[in-house]
Write a protein that holds these residues in place. Sequence first.
Motif, PDB file in Angstrom:
ATOM      1  N   ASN A  68       0.102  -3.660  -9.390  1.00  0.00           N
ATOM      2  CA  ASN A  68      -0.800  -3.625  -8.245  1.00  0.00           C
ATOM      3  C   ASN A  68      -0.170  -2.768  -7.153  1.00  0.00           C
ATOM      4  OD1 ASN A  68       1.102  -5.367  -6.796  1.00  0.00           O
ATOM      5  ND2 ASN A  68       0.291  -7.049  -8.030  1.00  0.00           N
ATOM      6  N   ALA A  69      -0.709  -2.806  -5.957  1.00  0.00           N
ATOM      7  CA  ALA A  69      -0.222  -1.944  -4.884  1.00  0.00           C
ATOM      8  C   ALA A  69       1.194  -2.270  -4.451  1.00  0.00           C
ATOM      9  CB  ALA A  69      -1.166  -2.038  -3.684  1.00  0.00           C
ATOM     10  N   LEU A  70       1.636  -3.500  -4.698  1.00  0.00           N
ATOM     11  CA  LEU A  70       2.962  -3.925  -4.254  1.00  0.00           C
ATOM     12  C   LEU A  70       4.021  -3.883  -5.344  1.00  0.00           C
ATOM     13  CD1 LEU A  70       1.969  -7.014  -2.065  1.00  0.00           C
ATOM     14  CD2 LEU A  70       2.696  -4.761  -1.249  1.00  0.00           C
ATOM     15  N   TRP A  71       3.628  -4.046  -6.585  1.00  0.00           N
ATOM     16  CA  TRP A  71       4.575  -4.331  -7.665  1.00  0.00           C
ATOM     17  C   TRP A  71       4.058  -3.717  -8.953  1.00  0.00           C
ATOM     18  CZ3 TRP A  71       9.301  -6.521  -7.407  1.00  0.00           C
ATOM     19  CH2 TRP A  71       9.850  -7.112  -8.535  1.00  0.00           C
ATOM     20  N   LEU A 148       1.255   0.976  -2.468  1.00  0.00           N
ATOM     21  CA  LEU A 148       0.786   0.664  -1.121  1.00  0.00           C
ATOM     22  C   LEU A 148       0.643   1.874  -0.201  1.00  0.00           C
ATOM     23  CD1 LEU A 148       0.235  -1.919   0.657  1.00  0.00           C
ATOM     24  CD2 LEU A 148       2.621  -1.751   1.366  1.00  0.00           C
ATOM     25  N   MET A 149       1.594   2.799  -0.245  1.00  0.00           N
ATOM     26  CA  MET A 149       1.630   3.892   0.728  1.00  0.00           C
ATOM     27  C   MET A 149       1.253   5.249   0.143  1.00  0.00           C
ATOM     28  SD  MET A 149       5.121   2.718   2.663  1.00  0.00           S
ATOM     29  CE  MET A 149       5.291   1.009   3.192  1.00  0.00           C
ATOM     30  N   ALA A 150       0.821   5.269  -1.090  1.00  0.00           N
ATOM     31  CA  ALA A 150       0.398   6.513  -1.731  1.00  0.00           C
ATOM     32  C   ALA A 150      -0.978   6.929  -1.218  1.00  0.00           C
ATOM     33  CB  ALA A 150       0.385   6.342  -3.247  1.00  0.00           C
ATOM     34  N   ASP A 151      -1.467   8.058  -1.669  1.00  0.00           N
ATOM     35  CA  ASP A 151      -2.798   8.514  -1.267  1.00  0.00           C
ATOM     36  C   ASP A 151      -3.838   7.441  -1.580  1.00  0.00           C
ATOM     37  OD1 ASP A 151      -1.486  10.812  -0.670  1.00  0.00           O
ATOM     38  OD2 ASP A 151      -2.374  12.027  -2.255  1.00  0.00           O
ATOM     39  N   GLY A 152      -4.680   7.137  -0.588  1.00  0.00           N
ATOM     40  CA  GLY A 152      -5.692   6.113  -0.770  1.00  0.00           C
ATOM     41  C   GLY A 152      -5.207   4.712  -0.492  1.00  0.00           C
ATOM     42  N   GLY A 153      -3.956   4.570  -0.056  1.00  0.00           N
ATOM     43  CA  GLY A 153      -3.387   3.252   0.243  1.00  0.00           C
ATOM     44  C   GLY A 153      -3.642   2.841   1.681  1.00  0.00           C
ATOM     45  N   VAL A 158      -4.858  10.409   2.979  1.00  0.00           N
ATOM     46  CA  VAL A 158      -3.598  11.158   3.003  1.00  0.00           C
ATOM     47  C   VAL A 158      -2.459  10.157   3.150  1.00  0.00           C
ATOM     48  CG1 VAL A 158      -2.240  12.924   4.169  1.00  0.00           C
ATOM     49  CG2 VAL A 158      -4.731  13.139   4.052  1.00  0.00           C
ATOM     50  N   GLY A 159      -1.809   9.867   2.057  1.00  0.00           N
ATOM     51  CA  GLY A 159      -0.742   8.880   2.070  1.00  0.00           C
ATOM     52  C   GLY A 159       0.573   9.466   2.554  1.00  0.00           C
TER      53      GLY A 159
END
Length: 392
Positions: A68-71, A148-153, A158-159
């Motif tokens: 997921n976004a965190l792990w 989490l911090m990539a593009d779309g996060g 713009v991540g």
Amino acid sequence: MNGADTAWIMVATALVLFMTLPGLALFYGGLVRARNVLSIFMQCFSIAALMSILWLLGGYSVAFGEGNALWGGLGKFGLLGIDADTVSGSIPEVLFFAFQMTFAIITPALFIGAFVERVNFAFVMAFSALWMFLVYAPVTHWIWGGGLMADGGIFGAVGTKDFAGGIVVHETAALAALLLAIMIGPRKHRTTPPHNPGMVAMGAGMLWVGWFGFNGGSLLAADGGAAMAITVTHISAAAASLSWAAWERIKFGRSSLVGIVTGTIAGLASITPASGFVGPLEALLIGTVAGVLCQEAVVLIRERLKIDDTLDVFAVHGVGGIFGTMMIAIFGHGSYLAQFGALVLVGLYTLAVSFVIAKLVALVFPMRVDKEAETNGLDLSTHGERAYDMNS
């Protein structure tokens, strides 16, 4: 699968491992007293071996799995289901695993420079193992693994832009270094000069060469983008070397060998996050500023704050990596929110989790050796060896 891309990333993987072994080992080893040089080599080699096994046994999966976004989860534990024909982009996934493994090796190896000459070897190993799983791998997932911090996060379309590790590698390692330097406390003899400046210069030269794989390989392709990354990496390193030496001469009336090569590392750390986005003139500016900025950070940490970050890990890698990360936004290649926000969130997470890990590990292994061991040197007291036989 692209043959040219595969061949280049194989070379880049070897270059990044070369940065730690022997590059960083020699660079750090020359900076300490003669009675502690083997302890540096031992820590670098042991961390390289341990991180390699742990990267296979979960680290890679946490960083680049599809959780997921965190792990990232444990779906790629032990590279199960991945063979020589499995592709990641245009290269074999097992090669992508190996390339990223060399990053997981050098990141914890960087922070040992903050507490050399007084740290308990068992503490270093246990802390590094837990830190890789709980700090490095999750942060890698957030920025490079589509998290989490990539593009779309959390920062929008713009991540966060971090081409080769200004946040993932340099900020995390440097903040852990600063924290541990404070927790472990200063050395008994803080003003001891480097025992072998020539060794320092050789290690720095190896780091400079290896950094071509570090930054040039991060595009995962053999193309013009990789060539530009290598070029701007070299320009920044050269500019920072000269600006550090010039600033030393202005302040003290002379330029030192240890100073100019420390400037080299400052320039390399500063260009790392931006190397896939900037051009040569921007790299020239980054390196020129980094040589002065990081040198002043050394003064701040050592003399004004009185923190014994022994080999200036935070001042060089931390300040350099943070500076280069923000220059991406200043030059218009990224979002101010995404760059600054990631620095803050990753910084707070790194400090909090590193503190908890250090406290837990210290319940089992003391952070620091006793006074007698520190006086005699870690080479003999911890490893039963000497680097130099004075009687021969």
